[in-house]
Design a protein around this motif. Structure first.
Motif, PDB file in Angstrom:
ATOM      1  N   SER A   1      -4.796   4.121  -5.878  1.00 57.23           N
ATOM      2  CA  SER A   1      -3.376   4.055  -5.516  1.00 57.23           C
ATOM      3  C   SER A   1      -2.816   2.658  -5.754  1.00 57.23           C
ATOM      4  O   SER A   1      -1.651   2.497  -6.117  1.00 57.23           O
ATOM      5  CB  SER A   1      -3.179   4.448  -4.052  1.00 57.23           C
ATOM      6  N   LEU A   2      -3.647   1.647  -5.528  1.00 58.00           N
ATOM      7  CA  LEU A   2      -3.189   0.283  -5.781  1.00 58.00           C
ATOM      8  C   LEU A   2      -2.881   0.107  -7.272  1.00 58.00           C
ATOM      9  O   LEU A   2      -1.912  -0.553  -7.639  1.00 58.00           O
ATOM     10  CB  LEU A   2      -4.228  -0.735  -5.301  1.00 58.00           C
ATOM     11  N   GLU A   3      -3.671   0.753  -8.120  1.00 59.49           N
ATOM     12  CA  GLU A   3      -3.380   0.692  -9.566  1.00 59.49           C
ATOM     13  C   GLU A   3      -2.009   1.308  -9.835  1.00 59.49           C
ATOM     14  O   GLU A   3      -1.223   0.799 -10.636  1.00 59.49           O
ATOM     15  CB  GLU A   3      -4.460   1.437 -10.366  1.00 59.49           C
ATOM     16  N   LEU A   4      -1.754   2.418  -9.172  1.00 57.40           N
ATOM     17  CA  LEU A   4      -0.442   3.065  -9.351  1.00 57.40           C
ATOM     18  C   LEU A   4       0.679   2.124  -8.884  1.00 57.40           C
ATOM     19  O   LEU A   4       1.708   1.976  -9.546  1.00 57.40           O
ATOM     20  CB  LEU A   4      -0.407   4.385  -8.576  1.00 57.40           C
ATOM     21  N   LEU A   5       0.437   1.460  -7.763  1.00 60.15           N
ATOM     22  CA  LEU A   5       1.464   0.555  -7.235  1.00 60.15           C
ATOM     23  C   LEU A   5       1.687  -0.632  -8.174  1.00 60.15           C
ATOM     24  O   LEU A   5       2.822  -1.086  -8.342  1.00 60.15           O
ATOM     25  CB  LEU A   5       1.067   0.081  -5.831  1.00 60.15           C
ATOM     26  N   HIS A   6       0.620  -1.101  -8.781  1.00 57.33           N
ATOM     27  CA  HIS A   6       0.779  -2.190  -9.754  1.00 57.33           C
ATOM     28  C   HIS A   6       1.637  -1.715 -10.925  1.00 57.33           C
ATOM     29  O   HIS A   6       2.497  -2.449 -11.418  1.00 57.33           O
ATOM     30  CB  HIS A   6      -0.585  -2.670 -10.280  1.00 57.33           C
ATOM     31  N   ALA A   7       1.390  -0.476 -11.356  1.00 58.59           N
ATOM     32  CA  ALA A   7       2.160   0.067 -12.478  1.00 58.59           C
ATOM     33  C   ALA A   7       3.645   0.140 -12.110  1.00 58.59           C
ATOM     34  O   ALA A   7       4.509  -0.220 -12.906  1.00 58.59           O
ATOM     35  CB  ALA A   7       1.633   1.450 -12.858  1.00 58.59           C
ATOM     36  N   VAL A   8       3.927   0.581 -10.892  1.00 56.66           N
ATOM     37  CA  VAL A   8       5.327   0.711 -10.484  1.00 56.66           C
ATOM     38  C   VAL A   8       5.966  -0.672 -10.290  1.00 56.66           C
ATOM     39  O   VAL A   8       7.109  -0.909 -10.700  1.00 56.66           O
ATOM     40  CB  VAL A   8       5.437   1.552  -9.183  1.00 56.66           C
ATOM     41  N   ALA A   9       5.200  -1.597  -9.697  1.00 59.26           N
ATOM     42  CA  ALA A   9       5.754  -2.929  -9.446  1.00 59.26           C
ATOM     43  C   ALA A   9       5.865  -3.754 -10.730  1.00 59.26           C
ATOM     44  O   ALA A   9       6.646  -4.681 -10.806  1.00 59.26           O
ATOM     45  CB  ALA A   9       4.891  -3.670  -8.428  1.00 59.26           C
ATOM     46  N   GLY A  10       5.052  -3.410 -11.715  1.00 62.41           N
ATOM     47  CA  GLY A  10       5.060  -4.179 -12.961  1.00 62.41           C
ATOM     48  C   GLY A  10       3.753  -4.915 -13.187  1.00 62.41           C
ATOM     49  O   GLY A  10       3.307  -5.077 -14.309  1.00 62.41           O
ATOM     50  N   SER A  11       3.143  -5.353 -12.085  1.00 68.93           N
ATOM     51  CA  SER A  11       1.849  -6.042 -12.198  1.00 68.93           C
ATOM     52  C   SER A  11       1.256  -6.194 -10.796  1.00 68.93           C
ATOM     53  O   SER A  11       1.944  -5.985  -9.794  1.00 68.93           O
ATOM     54  CB  SER A  11       2.049  -7.431 -12.791  1.00 68.93           C
ATOM     55  N   ASP A  12      -0.004  -6.590 -10.762  1.00 69.43           N
ATOM     56  CA  ASP A  12      -0.676  -6.866  -9.488  1.00 69.43           C
ATOM     57  C   ASP A  12       0.087  -7.971  -8.747  1.00 69.43           C
ATOM     58  O   ASP A  12       0.380  -7.869  -7.551  1.00 69.43           O
ATOM     59  CB  ASP A  12      -2.127  -7.290  -9.792  1.00 69.43           C
ATOM     60  N   ALA A  13       0.463  -9.004  -9.511  1.00 68.24           N
ATOM     61  CA  ALA A  13       1.138 -10.141  -8.875  1.00 68.24           C
ATOM     62  C   ALA A  13       2.501  -9.730  -8.307  1.00 68.24           C
ATOM     63  O   ALA A  13       2.876 -10.128  -7.198  1.00 68.24           O
ATOM     64  CB  ALA A  13       1.311 -11.273  -9.881  1.00 68.24           C
ATOM     65  N   ALA A  14       3.222  -8.906  -9.084  1.00 63.86           N
ATOM     66  CA  ALA A  14       4.540  -8.468  -8.613  1.00 63.86           C
ATOM     67  C   ALA A  14       4.397  -7.626  -7.348  1.00 63.86           C
ATOM     68  O   ALA A  14       5.199  -7.720  -6.414  1.00 63.86           O
ATOM     69  CB  ALA A  14       5.252  -7.674  -9.704  1.00 63.86           C
ATOM     70  N   TRP A  15       3.369  -6.787  -7.337  1.00 65.44           N
ATOM     71  CA  TRP A  15       3.101  -5.992  -6.128  1.00 65.44           C
ATOM     72  C   TRP A  15       2.786  -6.895  -4.938  1.00 65.44           C
ATOM     73  O   TRP A  15       3.334  -6.740  -3.858  1.00 65.44           O
ATOM     74  CB  TRP A  15       1.958  -5.001  -6.399  1.00 65.44           C
ATOM     75  N   ARG A  16       1.927  -7.877  -5.146  1.00 61.34           N
ATOM     76  CA  ARG A  16       1.520  -8.759  -4.041  1.00 61.34           C
ATOM     77  C   ARG A  16       2.691  -9.619  -3.541  1.00 61.34           C
ATOM     78  O   ARG A  16       2.727  -9.982  -2.366  1.00 61.34           O
ATOM     79  CB  ARG A  16       0.364  -9.668  -4.471  1.00 61.34           C
ATOM     80  N   ALA A  17       3.624  -9.905  -4.426  1.00 64.11           N
ATOM     81  CA  ALA A  17       4.774 -10.716  -4.011  1.00 64.11           C
ATOM     82  C   ALA A  17       5.691  -9.929  -3.076  1.00 64.11           C
ATOM     83  O   ALA A  17       6.289 -10.490  -2.158  1.00 64.11           O
ATOM     84  CB  ALA A  17       5.554 -11.177  -5.238  1.00 64.11           C
ATOM     85  N   ARG A  18       5.793  -8.629  -3.327  1.00 67.09           N
ATOM     86  CA  ARG A  18       6.665  -7.794  -2.493  1.00 67.09           C
ATOM     87  C   ARG A  18       5.996  -6.444  -2.243  1.00 67.09           C
ATOM     88  O   ARG A  18       6.415  -5.424  -2.784  1.00 67.09           O
ATOM     89  CB  ARG A  18       8.011  -7.557  -3.201  1.00 67.09           C
ATOM     90  N   PRO A  19       4.948  -6.422  -1.431  1.00 71.50           N
ATOM     91  CA  PRO A  19       4.278  -5.140  -1.197  1.00 71.50           C
ATOM     92  C   PRO A  19       5.208  -4.177  -0.442  1.00 71.50           C
ATOM     93  O   PRO A  19       5.559  -4.441   0.708  1.00 71.50           O
ATOM     94  CB  PRO A  19       3.049  -5.511  -0.366  1.00 71.50           C
TER      95      PRO A  19
END
Ligand code: B1M
Lengths: 238, 514
Positions: B206-224
């Protein structure tokens, strides 16, 4: 006006051994109702000393008393902690009767193994069912939570119960009940046991679909169903 | 200043548009804390009881990782298999933890500041059935229901985040169910989303999916924009393995965690409410110790969800007054510890939206909100002690939540609001009423909240309008939303990418994409 308070009756002067049989049995029904373990043990011993068979003590004094408790629990008069006290008193009496019943070869009330299925840790309902079943005189082996099929099979092997009980509270773990039943079928032992299932998201349809003998919507219903099916099984087994 | 404001057209447009932030009578995060069911001495007594429970009783069933991590920060593993946490270990976690939590939305306008005594409302679940009023029956909940409820909540001003409301009973595989719960929820609303996972490997995917939606792992971590609801503890005072694994993966993956302790007073917490509050908080602080031992300052919401047993049957009662009282007391402790805190209130034991449902929701919610609970989960749409939910109810509950926020906001007292001059000018030589006074005109929308669905018509008007029931109005509004509102904060392009990589259950058409 009568207030809703604990009614205190002066019971110091009740000498159980002085009561004639019918009054003693009635007093035992009340003592079960009040959850008085010591008095139930004493009453049980008195009846046995008077030559009552263990079966008769069990049926007339204890099971009948707990039947009344069951009715008032169902009707909302008795609360859960009160019923558990009654069940504990019943267990006191059963502690004396059980070895005698075995000796005489009498039909026991029944034995159940029960556990929450694999992946599921909900156990409040299952614990309530166990306690109510014990209260009704059943011997209960509680397997706890998160049980894979092996646990049920081992317990069946070890305890030779009449009933296999399963509890599940999750839609994601309900299907595991079918795994257990199917494995019992594969091993050719399914029909030797009564399989009862319960848990909030289940219903009768589901119970039927997975091949359980019955779905029990609550603890009182579990006791009632268990009694009925064990009686029928014992009659069929001769 | 211009005196013309554009006449009828302009006024109609103004009234049909959302109120500007400055005029809105309530905002997410109104400040609670006015209701204090515990005295200061009570709070102290409970606080020391909590520490004593952690130090002397401790937890059973800790995993190897939990034992290793917690003993490294000073917890003690006893010969009896219990993990105990002395006071200094707990104090240390309290020093390290994140106190200024922001729960991000996919759209920053929905970001929530979870701190102090700010009050927010969230849905939660996970109901296994839909209370389907139109067919007068309960039916299994589905993936479409979850997505649809997200879209409805997206349109409810006073529901500030969407924690998954129901179980996808039409998705048989647990991995696919977890994944589709997540995707359905984040597709249906741009507000912050809460989900739960049955296995940590599902969370990893699911985290992979969230990275895809956010644009990247870093983008996800910046605004989870998704948090995890985690039942890490099985009361009384036992950890549970699957959940601890999910917790670990969440912390490592930058996902905020709701550390959830859901005891049931009388069954899995003491029947005495003070004991239930103490145990619930001890359990949550135990979770906080573990979390901060994994990663200091990892974002968490401390979630005591103090349920209640009906001791006549053993059944859970979410609509009891004790549920409100327990939540309020837990909020008071949370405020005292100054921790981001969530509880569960607004549930009902009723089966459909009836008198009982509205009453239970309103009185439990008021208690928790006025006590200053930062997030009140389960605050809308839940029936039958969490077994059922109902999409149209979110719309009716939105009114209840707005009203509760208004009460939470309270009364501002200053020279202007004391209104002495206004009273003088109306009474002495004035109109004799305030309906047309400047002050009334200036505060008519900011001082008062107006329900969207609740009926305030006179009996005559009501009759002329065909005697509408609130439920009928809610169903009509639900149908409008479901027909027209297909949020597109996740672009078609990203949706395609996600579908190429993950088994998405609902078709693009079912989610308003062609
Ligand atoms: C012969 O055999 C028999 C016969 C009769 C039997 C029987 C067996 N078993 C039961 N019966 C029957 O007789 C009993 C007595 O009358 C009755 O038992 P019940 O168990 O129904 O009733 C009890 C007396 C009281 N009821 C209960 O104890 C259950 C109450 C609710 C609120 C509940 C609780 C308390 C808990 N939970 Co859980 N929990 C919910 C429940 C919602 C609900 N209203 O049911 C439910 C079931 N949980 C749910 C969820 C989501 C979860 N829970 C979880 C955890 C927990 C707690 C640990 C917090 C706690 C359990 C504590 C414990 N020691 O049991 C998690 C799962 C953990 C796991 N792997 O199992 C978690 C996944 C939460 C998470 N995000 O992690 C939901 C279901 C989801 C689904 N997919 O089905 C849920 C409907 C609540 C909700 N809306 O979210 C009858 O059903």
């Amino acid at each position: 006006m009568a207030e809703n308070q604990e009614v205190e009756v002066d019971d110091e002067d009740i000498d159980l051994s002085a009561l004639p049989d019918d009054e003693l049995v009635e007093q035992m029904h009340d003592d079960l109702y009040d959850g008085l373990r010591e008095e139930i043990v004493e009453g049980t011993n008195i009846l046995l000393e008077r030559g009552w068979s263990p079966e008769k003590v069990l049926a007339d004094a204890l099971v009948e008393g707990m039947r009344i408790v069951g009715i008032d629990f169902r009707d909302g008069i008795l609360f859960v902690p009160e019923v558990l006290l009654s069940a504990n008193a019943m267990k006191g009496g059963m502690g004396i009767l059980r070895p005698l019943l075995v000796e005489t070869g009498a039909k026991p009330v029944g034995k159940m193994i029960i556990g929450t299925v694999k992946g599921d840790i909900h156990d409040i309902g299952k614990n309530l069912v166990s306690m109510m079943m014990e209260g009704a005189g059943f011997e209960v082996v509680d397997l706890g939570i998160n049980n894979p099929v092996e646990n049920y099979l081992e317990a069946i092997e070890e305890h030779r119960p009449d009933i296999v009980g399963m509890s599940a509270l999750l839609t994601t773990t309900m299907p595991y009940m079918k795994v257990v039943i199917d494995t019992m079928k594969e091993q050719g032992i399914r029909d030797n046991y009564i399989v009862l299932v319960g848990g909030a998201p289940l219903n009768e349809e589901f119970g039927e679909a997975i091949g359980a003998d019955a779905y029990c919507r609550d603890a009182a219903m579990a006791v009632e169903t268990a009694r009925k099916l064990v009686d029928a099984k014992q009659a069929a087994d001769g | 200043m211009a005196r013309r404001s554009g006449g009828r057209e302009a006024r109609k447009a103004l009234r049909s548009a959302p109120l500007s932030e400055a005029i809105k009578p309530v905002h997410p995060g109104e400040t609670g804390g006015q209701y204090r069911p515990l005295s200061d001495a009570d709070v102290l007594a409970i606080r020391s009881n909590i520490f004593r429970i952690l130090e002397e009783i401790g937890f059973g069933d800790a995993t190897a990782h939990c034992i290793e991590t917690c003993t490294a920060v000073g917890a003690i593993m006893g010969n009896d298999g219990r993990l105990r946490m002395p006071g200094h270990v707990v104090e240390n976690a309290l020093d390290l933890c994140d106190r200024n939590l922001v729960l991000h939305g996919q759209d920053p306008q929905f970001d929530l500041q979870i701190q102090g005594q700010k009050v927010h409302f969230s849905t939660a679940g996970a109901a296994v059935m839909i209370a389907d009023y139109e067919s007068n029956a309960y039916r299994d909940s589905t993936a479409q229901d979850l997505y649809d409820m997200a879209r409805i909540v997206d349109q409810c001003e006073h529901i500030h985040m969407y924690q998954r409301t129901c179980v996808l009973r039409d998705v048989a595989d647990n991995y696919e169910m977890d994944l589709n719960t997540l995707y359905g929820a984040i597709s249906g609303t741009a507000k912050h989303v809460g989900c739960s996972w049955t296995h940590y490997t599902h969370l990893e995917k699911s985290l992979e999916l969230l990275h895809a939606v956010a644009g990247s792992d870093a983008a996800w971590r910046a605004r989870p924009f998704v948090s995890q609801s985690n039942c890490f503890v099985v009361p009384p005072m036992k950890f549970t393995e699957d959940a601890l694994e999910c917790l670990r993966v969440a912390v490592e993956g930058g996902m905020p965690v709701l550390l959830l302790s859901a005891g049931q007073a009388g069954a899995t917490t003491p029947a005495c409410l003070a004991g239930a509050v103490s145990q619930a908080w001890a359990e949550c602080l135990g979770g906080l110790v573990y979390l901060n031992a994994i990663k200091a300052g990892a974002p968490a919401i401390l979630g005591t969800w103090p349920f209640v047993s009906d001791l006549r049957t053993g059944a859970m009662s979410g609509g009891s007054p004790e549920q409100g009282l327990l939540s309020a007391a837990c909020a008071q402790i949370g405020n005292d510890l100054n921790l981001p805190f969530g509880t569960a209130c607004g549930m009902t034991d009723a089966k459909f939206p009836d008198y009982q449902a509205g009453a239970e929701r309103a009185y439990t919610l008021s208690a928790a909100a006025l006590a200053g609970a930062n997030i009140i989960y389960e605050s809308a749409g839940m029936y039958a002690s969490l077994l059922g939910t109902s999409p149209e109810s979110f719309l009716m509950d939105n009114d209840v939540l707005g009203a509760t926020l208004r009460m939470t906001r309270g009364i501002e007292v200053n020279d202007e609001t004391l209104s002495f001059e206004n009273i003088r000018s109306v009474c002495i030589g004035g109109e004799g009423h305030y309906l047309g006074s400047d002050q009334t005109l200036s505060v008519m929308q900011s001082e008062y909240i107006y329900p969207e669905l609740s009926d305030r018509d006179s009996p005559n008007v009501w009759e002329e309008n065909g005697k509408p029931l609130i439920l009928e109005k809610a169903i009509k509004r639900r149908n409008e939303i479901l027909k027209n509102h297909f949020p597109k904060h996740i672009s078609d392009e990203i949706d395609k990418k996600v579908r190429a990589e993950f088994p998405i259950f609902l078709s693009p058409e079912a989610m308003g994409r062609r």
